[in-house]
Motif scaffolding. Sequence first.
Motif, PDB file in Angstrom:
ATOM      1  N   LEU A  70       0.833  -1.205   0.000  1.00 16.67           N
ATOM      2  CA  LEU A  70       0.000   0.000   0.000  1.00 16.67           C
ATOM      3  C   LEU A  70       0.868   1.256   0.000  1.00 16.67           C
ATOM      4  N   ALA A  71       1.880   1.277   0.855  1.00 15.11           N
ATOM      5  CA  ALA A  71       2.772   2.430   0.921  1.00 15.11           C
ATOM      6  C   ALA A  71       3.511   2.635  -0.398  1.00 15.11           C
ATOM      7  N   ASN A  72       3.931   1.543  -1.025  1.00 12.65           N
ATOM      8  CA  ASN A  72       4.598   1.645  -2.324  1.00 12.65           C
ATOM      9  C   ASN A  72       3.660   2.194  -3.381  1.00 12.65           C
ATOM     10  N   GLY A  73       2.405   1.759  -3.330  1.00  9.66           N
ATOM     11  CA  GLY A  73       1.416   2.279  -4.271  1.00  9.66           C
ATOM     12  C   GLY A  73       1.217   3.774  -4.103  1.00  9.66           C
ATOM     13  N   GLN A  74       1.176   4.217  -2.869  1.00 10.89           N
ATOM     14  CA  GLN A  74       1.031   5.650  -2.605  1.00 10.89           C
ATOM     15  C   GLN A  74       2.243   6.433  -3.117  1.00 10.89           C
ATOM     16  N   ALA A  75       3.428   5.833  -3.005  1.00  6.37           N
ATOM     17  CA  ALA A  75       4.640   6.490  -3.505  1.00  6.37           C
ATOM     18  C   ALA A  75       4.626   6.582  -5.032  1.00  6.37           C
ATOM     19  N   PHE A  76       4.132   5.545  -5.687  1.00  8.47           N
ATOM     20  CA  PHE A  76       4.025   5.594  -7.149  1.00  8.47           C
ATOM     21  C   PHE A  76       3.060   6.706  -7.579  1.00  8.47           C
ATOM     22  N   VAL A  77       1.950   6.811  -6.883  1.00  7.96           N
ATOM     23  CA  VAL A  77       0.961   7.847  -7.206  1.00  7.96           C
ATOM     24  C   VAL A  77       1.568   9.237  -7.035  1.00  7.96           C
ATOM     25  N   ALA A  78       2.372   9.406  -5.996  1.00  6.40           N
ATOM     26  CA  ALA A  78       2.949  10.720  -5.698  1.00  6.40           C
ATOM     27  C   ALA A  78       3.998  11.153  -6.719  1.00  6.40           C
ATOM     28  N   ASP A  79       4.577  10.204  -7.440  1.00  8.18           N
ATOM     29  CA  ASP A  79       5.589  10.515  -8.444  1.00  8.18           C
ATOM     30  C   ASP A  79       4.906  10.640  -9.803  1.00  8.18           C
ATOM     31  N   ASP A  80       4.721  11.855 -10.289  1.00 11.14           N
ATOM     32  CA  ASP A  80       3.943  12.055 -11.508  1.00 11.14           C
ATOM     33  C   ASP A  80       4.670  11.593 -12.764  1.00 11.14           C
ATOM     34  N   ARG A  81       5.896  11.109 -12.621  1.00  9.71           N
ATOM     35  CA  ARG A  81       6.592  10.522 -13.778  1.00  9.71           C
ATOM     36  C   ARG A  81       6.149   9.083 -14.023  1.00  9.71           C
ATOM     37  N   VAL A  82       5.549   8.449 -13.006  1.00  4.60           N
ATOM     38  CA  VAL A  82       5.150   7.047 -13.123  1.00  4.60           C
ATOM     39  C   VAL A  82       3.865   6.940 -13.925  1.00  4.60           C
ATOM     40  N   MET A  83       3.914   6.185 -15.023  1.00  5.99           N
ATOM     41  CA  MET A  83       2.758   6.044 -15.894  1.00  5.99           C
ATOM     42  C   MET A  83       2.131   4.658 -15.851  1.00  5.99           C
ATOM     43  N   GLY A  84       2.675   3.762 -15.051  1.00  8.01           N
ATOM     44  CA  GLY A  84       2.108   2.437 -14.905  1.00  8.01           C
ATOM     45  C   GLY A  84       2.951   1.629 -13.938  1.00  8.01           C
ATOM     46  N   VAL A  85       2.368   0.583 -13.378  1.00  7.35           N
ATOM     47  CA  VAL A  85       3.035  -0.252 -12.385  1.00  7.35           C
ATOM     48  C   VAL A  85       2.885  -1.708 -12.776  1.00  7.35           C
ATOM     49  N   VAL A  86       3.979  -2.458 -12.698  1.00  6.23           N
ATOM     50  CA  VAL A  86       3.963  -3.909 -12.891  1.00  6.23           C
ATOM     51  C   VAL A  86       4.025  -4.556 -11.513  1.00  6.23           C
ATOM     52  N   GLY A  87       3.059  -5.434 -11.218  1.00  4.89           N
ATOM     53  CA  GLY A  87       2.998  -6.078  -9.907  1.00  4.89           C
ATOM     54  C   GLY A  87       1.641  -5.794  -9.268  1.00  4.89           C
ATOM     55  N   PRO A  88       1.530  -6.031  -7.971  1.00  6.07           N
ATOM     56  CA  PRO A  88       2.486  -6.718  -7.122  1.00  6.07           C
ATOM     57  C   PRO A  88       2.431  -8.229  -7.328  1.00  6.07           C
ATOM     58  N   LEU A  89       3.283  -8.960  -6.607  1.00 10.79           N
ATOM     59  CA  LEU A  89       3.287 -10.413  -6.717  1.00 10.79           C
ATOM     60  C   LEU A  89       2.021 -11.027  -6.143  1.00 10.79           C
ATOM     61  N   THR A  90       1.664 -10.632  -4.928  1.00 10.93           N
ATOM     62  CA  THR A  90       0.587 -11.306  -4.209  1.00 10.93           C
ATOM     63  C   THR A  90      -0.769 -10.637  -4.436  1.00 10.93           C
ATOM     64  N   SER A  91      -1.810 -11.457  -4.362  1.00  6.25           N
ATOM     65  CA  SER A  91      -3.162 -10.924  -4.469  1.00  6.25           C
ATOM     66  C   SER A  91      -3.493 -10.038  -3.277  1.00  6.25           C
ATOM     67  N   SER A  92      -2.980 -10.390  -2.104  1.00  6.89           N
ATOM     68  CA  SER A  92      -3.219  -9.560  -0.918  1.00  6.89           C
ATOM     69  C   SER A  92      -2.635  -8.172  -1.111  1.00  6.89           C
ATOM     70  N   GLY A  93      -1.434  -8.123  -1.667  1.00  8.42           N
ATOM     71  CA  GLY A  93      -0.818  -6.835  -1.947  1.00  8.42           C
ATOM     72  C   GLY A  93      -1.610  -6.037  -2.956  1.00  8.42           C
ATOM     73  N   ALA A  94      -2.126  -6.715  -3.961  1.00  8.75           N
ATOM     74  CA  ALA A  94      -2.913  -6.028  -4.988  1.00  8.75           C
ATOM     75  C   ALA A  94      -4.217  -5.497  -4.426  1.00  8.75           C
ATOM     76  N   LEU A  95      -4.852  -6.249  -3.534  1.00 15.78           N
ATOM     77  CA  LEU A  95      -6.105  -5.786  -2.934  1.00 15.78           C
ATOM     78  C   LEU A  95      -5.872  -4.523  -2.108  1.00 15.78           C
ATOM     79  N   ALA A  96      -4.661  -4.362  -1.567  1.00 18.10           N
ATOM     80  CA  ALA A  96      -4.327  -3.146  -0.836  1.00 18.10           C
ATOM     81  C   ALA A  96      -3.962  -2.001  -1.768  1.00 18.10           C
ATOM     82  N   MET A  97      -3.239  -2.316  -2.831  1.00 14.09           N
ATOM     83  CA  MET A  97      -2.688  -1.295  -3.711  1.00 14.09           C
ATOM     84  C   MET A  97      -3.657  -0.823  -4.791  1.00 14.09           C
ATOM     85  N   ALA A  98      -4.434  -1.720  -5.362  1.00 18.63           N
ATOM     86  CA  ALA A  98      -5.255  -1.397  -6.531  1.00 18.63           C
ATOM     87  C   ALA A  98      -6.220  -0.235  -6.310  1.00 18.63           C
ATOM     88  N   PRO A  99      -6.897  -0.129  -5.161  1.00 19.91           N
ATOM     89  CA  PRO A  99      -7.806   1.008  -4.981  1.00 19.91           C
ATOM     90  C   PRO A  99      -7.086   2.353  -5.043  1.00 19.91           C
TER      91      PRO A  99
END
Length: 407
Positions: A92-121
């Motif tokens: 979740l924290a990594n997802g928030q960091a990606f959002v904060a960096d306006d150079r990031v145009m897409g994300v590959v991952g995460p490995l786990t479904s649990s991580g994705a359920l936290a990050m995807a929203p």
Amino acid sequence: MTRFSRPTAVAMGVACAVLLSGCGSGFLGSGSTLTVVIGVDGPLTGKLADLGLGIRNSAELAVARANAKKTVPGVTFVLDAKDDQADEATALANGQAFVADDRVMGVVGPLTSSGALAMAPVLSGAGLAVISPSNTSPALTWGADYRANGKKRQYATYFRTVTTDAVQGPLLARYAYKRLEARRAAVISDKKAYGSNLAAEFATAFETVGGKVAFRATVQSGTTDFTKLATQVAASDPDIVYYGGEHPEGGPLSAALKAAGVKVPLAGGDGLHTDGYIKAAGASSDGDIASQPGISVEGLASAFAYLDAYGQAGLKEEPGPFGPYAYDSTWALIQAVGHVRQAQPDLSGPGLRTAVADALQQVSFFGVTGDVAFDEYGDTRNQVASIYQVKKGAWSAVVPFGRLRDF
């Protein structure tokens, strides 16, 4: 990690042309050379690092090829790989960091479904595309209650290049019943989203085809002593034991079961399909079975160039089961950026992320793992899985390409 054997590539031209097919042009920033950042999230340290490093390395390989071939003219792609240690809060924290960096145009991952359920929203709320090479929980694309209320897309910017537990769990259940003639199953899972859902998919499908689940249990992640549980499983007299979870627990469970006199295979999903599982289980792993979402790429012609380039890169980590899908996930994002540049060369600001996510929905190409395209839920249209068995200390594909209708 799964070790790949591959034929020597004598004529790589056609395969490389597939891998490096042009996808238009794209831009971000200003100046003659523009930079697009692609994020990667996964466990780069910890017990599941073998899987996460294969994903990161494969994404790096895709970025390096795109830059070398100038696949998107005027654009340099840069990878930002973050370590989540397979922890939901860190994802979740990594997802928030990606959002904060306006150079990031897409994300590959995460490995786990649990991580994705936290990050995807978080990523979806920011219009930022995320494409996983390994998530298998149907809840991510269909919703947790899809059986009762039907399928409904959950996150407009979430995609994946592998099939789901709704395919790999039932495929192994049907294989066990029809090919192995198993009639009684013991079903065990951890309490994570991935393991519990996968075990439920297997159990439901196994009983649907005529089998009986004679024993059910759950375990805590991090458990290493399965002596008592193995004795209980032995008393249920199963023809197969199914474990929904990951290899750090699955390996010791296999060893405990064999020590307790359970001579039938331990089976599971992609969380077991690693060299780490064989190492943890030791000789007890011989005959054990694991499904893998997606096709077995060892003999797939479209994978030869990727596997050859991975080997030549001198990387100490093997690509693992998800490396090829990480390459295709990264390439899909590269294509999406190219489509946006071609269609809207003057686009800038927050709207660019949404445009890339919209373009990703329309991406279609033949990649390392075969056809890469997405349905209306963000799932891959290539709904296949494979089944592996441990033979003489190594995973061997027994069903390289499987669909539910095959069993």
